[in-house]
Design a protein around this motif. Structure first.
Motif, mmCIF file in Angstrom:
data_model
loop_
_atom_site.group_PDB
_atom_site.id
_atom_site.type_symbol
_atom_site.label_atom_id
_atom_site.label_comp_id
_atom_site.label_asym_id
_atom_site.label_seq_id
_atom_site.Cartn_x
_atom_site.Cartn_y
_atom_site.Cartn_z
ATOM 1 N N TRP A 139 14.912 68.111 -55.561
ATOM 2 C CA TRP A 139 14.253 69.341 -55.978
ATOM 3 C C TRP A 139 14.701 70.571 -55.178
ATOM 4 O O TRP A 139 15.018 71.601 -55.796
ATOM 5 N N PRO A 140 14.764 70.548 -53.843
ATOM 6 C CA PRO A 140 15.276 71.738 -53.152
ATOM 7 C C PRO A 140 16.743 72.031 -53.457
ATOM 8 O O PRO A 140 17.148 73.193 -53.526
ATOM 9 N N GLN A 150 18.135 71.389 -56.333
ATOM 10 C CA GLN A 150 18.080 71.973 -57.667
ATOM 11 C C GLN A 150 17.649 73.435 -57.611
ATOM 12 O O GLN A 150 18.149 74.285 -58.358
ATOM 13 N N PHE A 151 16.720 73.743 -56.706
ATOM 14 C CA PHE A 151 16.271 75.125 -56.538
ATOM 15 C C PHE A 151 17.431 76.008 -56.083
ATOM 16 O O PHE A 151 17.627 77.121 -56.603
ATOM 17 N N ALA A 152 18.209 75.531 -55.112
ATOM 18 C CA ALA A 152 19.348 76.304 -54.611
ATOM 19 C C ALA A 152 20.385 76.517 -55.709
ATOM 20 O O ALA A 152 20.946 77.615 -55.849
ATOM 21 N N SER A 153 20.630 75.489 -56.509
ATOM 22 C CA SER A 153 21.555 75.610 -57.624
ATOM 23 C C SER A 153 21.074 76.665 -58.616
ATOM 24 O O SER A 153 21.855 77.520 -59.062
ATOM 25 N N ALA A 211 11.438 73.227 -60.186
ATOM 26 C CA ALA A 211 11.852 72.526 -58.970
ATOM 27 C C ALA A 211 10.725 72.537 -57.945
ATOM 28 O O ALA A 211 10.480 71.536 -57.253
ATOM 29 N N LEU A 212 10.028 73.658 -57.850
ATOM 30 C CA LEU A 212 8.877 73.734 -56.943
ATOM 31 C C LEU A 212 7.766 72.787 -57.402
ATOM 32 O O LEU A 212 7.150 72.091 -56.594
ATOM 33 N N TYR A 213 7.539 72.760 -58.735
ATOM 34 C CA TYR A 213 6.529 71.862 -59.285
ATOM 35 C C TYR A 213 6.926 70.397 -59.057
ATOM 36 O O TYR A 213 6.101 69.555 -58.683
ATOM 37 N N GLY A 214 8.212 70.083 -59.281
ATOM 38 C CA GLY A 214 8.679 68.713 -59.096
ATOM 39 C C GLY A 214 8.552 68.253 -57.656
ATOM 40 O O GLY A 214 8.159 67.117 -57.384
ATOM 41 N N TRP A 215 8.886 69.145 -56.716
ATOM 42 C CA TRP A 215 8.731 68.827 -55.295
ATOM 43 C C TRP A 215 7.276 68.505 -54.986
ATOM 44 O O TRP A 215 6.974 67.527 -54.297
ATOM 45 N N TRP A 216 6.370 69.335 -55.510
ATOM 46 C CA TRP A 216 4.938 69.116 -55.293
ATOM 47 C C TRP A 216 4.477 67.825 -55.957
ATOM 48 O O TRP A 216 3.746 67.032 -55.347
ATOM 49 N N GLN A 217 4.918 67.578 -57.181
ATOM 50 C CA GLN A 217 4.486 66.402 -57.933
ATOM 51 C C GLN A 217 4.963 65.115 -57.272
ATOM 52 O O GLN A 217 4.196 64.158 -57.118
ATOM 53 N N TRP A 218 6.219 65.067 -56.857
ATOM 54 C CA TRP A 218 6.747 63.855 -56.241
ATOM 55 C C TRP A 218 6.148 63.655 -54.855
ATOM 56 O O TRP A 218 5.929 62.528 -54.424
ATOM 57 N N ALA A 231 9.793 65.764 -63.721
ATOM 58 C CA ALA A 231 8.747 65.847 -62.705
ATOM 59 C C ALA A 231 7.659 64.802 -62.930
ATOM 60 O O ALA A 231 7.055 64.313 -61.972
ATOM 61 N N ARG A 232 7.424 64.451 -64.206
ATOM 62 C CA ARG A 232 6.417 63.447 -64.533
ATOM 63 C C ARG A 232 6.979 62.028 -64.535
ATOM 64 O O ARG A 232 6.266 61.083 -64.821
ATOM 65 N N GLY A 233 8.274 61.888 -64.197
ATOM 66 C CA GLY A 233 8.879 60.562 -64.091
ATOM 67 C C GLY A 233 9.198 59.913 -65.422
ATOM 68 O O GLY A 233 9.331 58.688 -65.493
ATOM 69 N N MET A 234 9.352 60.692 -66.494
ATOM 70 C CA MET A 234 9.603 60.145 -67.823
ATOM 71 C C MET A 234 11.094 59.891 -68.035
ATOM 72 O O MET A 234 11.925 60.762 -67.784
ATOM 73 N N VAL A 235 11.434 58.724 -68.523
ATOM 74 C CA VAL A 235 12.825 58.381 -68.808
ATOM 75 C C VAL A 235 13.419 59.352 -69.827
ATOM 76 O O VAL A 235 14.618 59.660 -69.788
ATOM 77 N N GLU A 236 12.590 59.870 -70.720
ATOM 78 C CA GLU A 236 13.070 60.760 -71.782
ATOM 79 C C GLU A 236 13.680 62.059 -71.263
ATOM 80 O O GLU A 236 14.359 62.767 -72.011
#
Length: 213
Positions: A42-43, A45-48, A74-81, A149-154
């Motif tokens: 996630w960080p 990805q944020f930099a990218s 990316a911020l949400y994903g970092w928080w979620q994980w 962020a929700r871990g979905m394979v899709e």
């Protein structure tokens, strides 16, 4: 940022910008880390997203907007994980398939969002040269990163669908390195999707790699 937007080299007659190259190399690294379910995806990805936002801003509004979404999610994903570690799962990110209800909701949101954003771009032509592709990329990125962020394979499938439009659009607008890199993305997405699919069918998962102790 002006230095980053200068030309790095020429490849197959295409002028490669520093920002385009560096941002997409970081994006590849983030995708590889996401494949490994590494928290630091996630960080990176944020930099990218930050670098590519500077590259696209003022030229490809939809692509620039996509990068703004990348940074936000990316911020949400970092928080979620990270949050999963605080719920007794020791940092596990458990890949799973979305329910049919979730798939329907994401598909409907993607369709409605694409139409709404495209109409906005058409109403304000200065925002976008290509309203429908830009809107598709913008909204598709929201859906893909939310699913990740929700871990979905899709989420892997969503990225493939976004890239089908993003690759030719980048080549057509002079961002050749983005186009070349997204071809590599395609292969990584297929391998990553297989890995997450297999993990979704297994029992207890190992702790999330790279998570702080």
């Amino acid at each position: 940022m002006n230095a980053l937007n200068s030309e790095a080299f020429v490849l197959f007659g295409q002028h490669i910008l520093w920002s385009d190259m560096i941002g997409n190399i970081l994006g590849l690294a983030a995708l590889a880390l996401g494949w490994r379910r590494n928290l630091w995806s996630w960080p990176v990805q944020f930099a990218s997203g930050l670098i590519l936002f500077g590259a696209f801003y003022g030229h490809l509004t939809g692509s620039a907007g996509k990068q703004a979404v990348v940074m936000t999610v990316a911020l949400y994903g970092w928080w979620q994980w990270n949050r999963s570690r605080g719920e007794g799962t020791d940092g596990h990110i458990t890949p799973r398939f979305a329910t049919w209800r979730e798939r329907g909701a994401m598909t409907a949101a993607a369709a409605a969002g694409t139409v709404a954003v495209a109409l906005l771009f058409k109403a304000y032509p200065s925002l976008s040269w290509d309203p429908w592709p830009d809107a598709y990329i913008f909204v598709g990125t929201v859906v893909a990163m939310y699913a990740q962020a929700r871990g979905m394979v899709e989420f892997w499938i969503a990225w493939l669908l976004v890239d089908l439009v993003g690759v030719p659009l980048n080549f057509a607008n002079g961002y050749a390195f983005s186009g070349f890199v997204y071809v590599i993305y395609g292969a990584l997405v297929l391998w990553g999707m297989r890995d997450w699919w297999l993990r979704s069918r297994q029992g207890p998962r190992p702790a999330l790699e790279g998570a702080p102790a």
